[in-house]
Scaffold this active site. Structure first.
Site, mmCIF file in Angstrom:
data_model
loop_
_atom_site.group_PDB
_atom_site.id
_atom_site.type_symbol
_atom_site.label_atom_id
_atom_site.label_comp_id
_atom_site.label_asym_id
_atom_site.label_seq_id
_atom_site.Cartn_x
_atom_site.Cartn_y
_atom_site.Cartn_z
ATOM 1 N N CYS A 180 -4.460 -2.945 2.441
ATOM 2 C CA CYS A 180 -5.254 -2.318 2.883
ATOM 3 C C CYS A 180 -5.330 -1.930 4.803
ATOM 4 O O CYS A 180 -5.961 -3.468 5.820
ATOM 5 C CB CYS A 180 -7.124 -1.852 2.323
ATOM 6 S SG CYS A 180 -8.513 -0.516 3.597
ATOM 7 N N CYS A 214 -6.954 6.036 7.224
ATOM 8 C CA CYS A 214 -6.068 4.920 6.443
ATOM 9 C C CYS A 214 -4.864 4.568 7.241
ATOM 10 O O CYS A 214 -4.289 4.708 7.535
ATOM 11 C CB CYS A 214 -5.455 5.263 5.400
ATOM 12 S SG CYS A 214 -3.954 4.260 4.151
ATOM 13 N N ARG A 253 -11.960 2.147 -2.101
ATOM 14 C CA ARG A 253 -13.281 2.922 -2.664
ATOM 15 C C ARG A 253 -12.062 4.529 -2.207
ATOM 16 O O ARG A 253 -11.058 4.582 -2.018
ATOM 17 C CB ARG A 253 -14.418 3.376 -2.217
ATOM 18 C CG ARG A 253 -14.238 3.638 -0.107
ATOM 19 C CD ARG A 253 -15.514 5.042 0.354
ATOM 20 N NE ARG A 253 -14.650 5.475 1.729
ATOM 21 C CZ ARG A 253 -15.960 5.732 2.608
ATOM 22 N NH1 ARG A 253 -16.693 5.435 1.880
ATOM 23 N NH2 ARG A 253 -15.810 6.387 3.920
ATOM 24 N N ASN A 267 1.009 -0.843 -0.050
ATOM 25 C CA ASN A 267 -0.266 -0.006 -0.051
ATOM 26 C C ASN A 267 0.625 1.088 -0.278
ATOM 27 O O ASN A 267 1.885 1.599 1.348
ATOM 28 C CB ASN A 267 -1.149 -0.108 1.455
ATOM 29 C CG ASN A 267 -2.112 0.585 1.248
ATOM 30 O OD1 ASN A 267 -3.113 0.636 2.292
ATOM 31 N ND2 ASN A 267 -1.919 1.321 0.387
ATOM 32 N N ASN A 306 -15.201 0.065 1.260
ATOM 33 C CA ASN A 306 -14.176 -0.395 1.211
ATOM 34 C C ASN A 306 -14.808 -2.090 0.808
ATOM 35 O O ASN A 306 -15.682 -2.818 1.876
ATOM 36 C CB ASN A 306 -13.246 -0.381 1.609
ATOM 37 C CG ASN A 306 -12.480 1.179 1.745
ATOM 38 O OD1 ASN A 306 -12.283 0.826 0.860
ATOM 39 N ND2 ASN A 306 -12.951 1.593 3.309
ATOM 40 N N ASN A 357 -7.045 10.364 -0.565
ATOM 41 C CA ASN A 357 -7.370 9.510 -1.747
ATOM 42 C C ASN A 357 -6.925 9.578 -3.126
ATOM 43 O O ASN A 357 -6.382 10.698 -3.459
ATOM 44 C CB ASN A 357 -8.217 8.991 -2.260
ATOM 45 C CG ASN A 357 -9.220 8.230 -1.131
ATOM 46 O OD1 ASN A 357 -8.455 7.631 0.165
ATOM 47 N ND2 ASN A 357 -10.271 8.762 -0.614
#
Length: 262
Positions: free
Chosen positions: A201, A78, A192, A17, A173, A69
């Site tokens: 994630c 996040c 998303r 990520n 998500n 995002n």
């Protein structure tokens, strides 16, 4: 006359990520320029990342996290981004081994040892149990659904179908999960804001661990997760009120430092 603005940035990743990191303690980044953020995150015309994170001053804590995002819009919490920001703050010398910082969903504490960052997530009291899935918020909304043969799944197709069809424009998500023989869980996530599958994630992994415990598929308060980009661990305490002392643990590393002009 055209004026070029230069930005020094750092690229970090946590189990695949990846994030553009900017030290914004001077408050010089154009925070309302969503097109710029989206361009910086673009993998073909920009730096390339799942999101952009600003490290800012906080009056009461070590620093503040502002997360965008990849589409340029400010996002919800996040988990992997938070872990990467902790590694970045440590690199900048803001703290040595333990820290507290502010994020969109409140205060988080974290520790770092080498490249391993353990981040305290928010408590989870409400888990919606449906016939085919679970829904809960771990700083961001997450749909958790068990599947078989997860590696052959078209995550983009199935994830986008649920993200829009079930949750509308605001979205959620979408996490697909399969138990593994070693007691861990394989997870693939449609995020998303990115509007695609990401290699990992953090809030999704946290949601999966809690949902699998809630379902009785794991009894331990430590759950091992295998995302596409690497392994993460979630631990928590559980009582009648729900899940507390939730921690997300795994690697977070600097990839490179760069400069971009626009």
């Amino acid at each position: 006359m055209e004026i070029n603005t230069s930005l020094t940035f750092y690229k970090y990743q946590g189990t695949g990520n990846d994030f553009v990191m900017v030290d914004n303690r001077t408050d010089s980044f154009p925070k309302n320029d969503t097109e710029l953020v989206a361009k910086l995150c673009d993998r073909r015309f920009g730096i390339g990342a799942d999101g952009l994170i600003l490290l800012e001053n906080d009056p009461n804590l070590d620093f503040k996290m502002v997360y965008y995002n990849a589409d340029g819009n400010e996002g919800s919490m996040c988990g992997n981004g938070g872990r990467c920001l902790v590694a970045f703050a440590n690199f900048l010398g803001i703290f040595s081994s333990e820290t507290k910082f502010n994020a969109v969903d409140g205060v988080h504490s974290a520790t770092i040892e080498g490249d391993i960052v353990e981040l305290k997530m928010g408590d989870v009291s409400e888990i919606k149990t449906k016939p085919n899935y679970y829904f809960l918020n771990t700083g961001s909304p997450h749909h958790v659904q068990l599947v078989s043969e997860i590696q052959g799944l078209d995550v983009f197709k199935e994830g986008s179908k649920l993200r829009y069809g079930l949750y509308g424009e605001k979205g959620s998500n979408i996490n697909f999960v399969e138990p593994l023989d070693n007691g861990a869980f394989a997870v693939r996530t449609y995020e998303r804001g990115v509007e695609d599958e990401t290699l990992s994630c953090g809030t999704g992994v946290t949601a999966v661990a809690i949902a699998m415990h809630k379902s009785g598929r794991v009894s331990s308060d430590i759950v091992n997760i295998e995302a596409q980009g690497g392994k993460l661990q979630v631990r928590f305490s559980v009582d009648a009120k729900g899940y507390s002392n939730v921690h997300l643990k795994g690697p977070a590393t600097q990839v490179f430092k760069g400069e971009v002009k626009w």
